[in-house]
Design a protein around this motif. Sequence first.
Motif, short mmCIF file in Angstrom:
data_model
loop_
_atom_site.label_atom_id
_atom_site.label_comp_id
_atom_site.label_asym_id
_atom_site.label_seq_id
_atom_site.Cartn_x
_atom_site.Cartn_y
_atom_site.Cartn_z
N GLU A 118 30.82 86.19 26.28
CA GLU A 118 32.10 86.87 26.49
C GLU A 118 32.31 87.23 27.95
OE1 GLU A 118 34.61 87.29 24.63
OE2 GLU A 118 33.93 87.06 22.57
N ALA A 126 26.26 86.58 22.26
CA ALA A 126 27.69 86.90 22.19
C ALA A 126 28.14 87.69 23.41
CB ALA A 126 27.99 87.67 20.91
N TRP A 185 35.03 76.64 21.65
CA TRP A 185 35.20 78.06 21.97
C TRP A 185 35.44 78.26 23.46
CZ3 TRP A 185 32.66 81.77 24.91
CH2 TRP A 185 32.96 83.10 24.61
N PHE A 202 29.92 82.73 16.58
CA PHE A 202 31.34 82.43 16.79
C PHE A 202 31.94 81.46 15.76
CE2 PHE A 202 29.73 83.51 21.10
CZ PHE A 202 30.56 84.59 21.36
#
Length: 267
Positions: free
Chosen positions: A178, A174, A216, A209
């Motif tokens: 990001e 994650a 995404w 997610f």
Amino acid sequence: MAEQQQNKFASIVWAVTEDKFYKDEIILEFHSFVRIISGEMKVVQAENSYMFGAGDTLLFPRNQLSAVIKRPKDGRPYKAVVLGLTTERLKEFYTKHTLQPILPLAHKTRKFDPHPLLDGFFASLASYFELEDELPIDIARLKLEEAISILRSLDNNIDSLLADFSQPGKISLADFMEKHYMFNMPIEKFGYLTGRSLSTFHRDFKKAFYTSPQKWLTKKRLELAHYQLSEKHRKPVEVYLEAGFENLSHFSFAFKKQFGYAPTNLI
């Protein structure tokens, strides 16, 4: 014409870009030592962006994800001398040299101040690119050793980078995504950089997610582009590459589908 590499031998390359601009996503398997001769190069990374021009000397660390945009400037194409400092070459070098004391060092792109050692070194390489035959391997090896020695002379903590032969380990998916979603590269590469196989990456991504990587990534890239257009007042042609899209028409189509209006409406 796309980027050309001429007189390539023993990881010493004369790179020439004749296009109006050339953009690529790179994740080098080896450190890259570069002197820009003409033109300009913008480097976009997760936390920083850089602009380099003629006369600049820089070092790209391996496994550093970057978007690179090269352009002509002042009527001259992008040209650079590039030396690949491969793991094999560096291991060979350090078997014959003592490591300097190593301190923690961020693995990031670095620019070197002008220095006679750098000027003399790259000037000595210029004539080699006029050779019709390949550069003899013993000379190439000496020039690569000279480059490493110069780097060590200019930065007494460079061994913490050059002598680090570790491979990417499993990290927070994650956090990495990001920071790096704007880089347009295969999902397999994202998996490699987070220390995962492709199947494990897909499984861990869905847990983090609750959607697929493709959906995404598109959403995040469009949100970034929207922010750049609406808040930074940039133009679509200035934004789409840095947001991770391959061409302006695809970007415009995806943007309108997501937001209901064209990116030009925000100008």
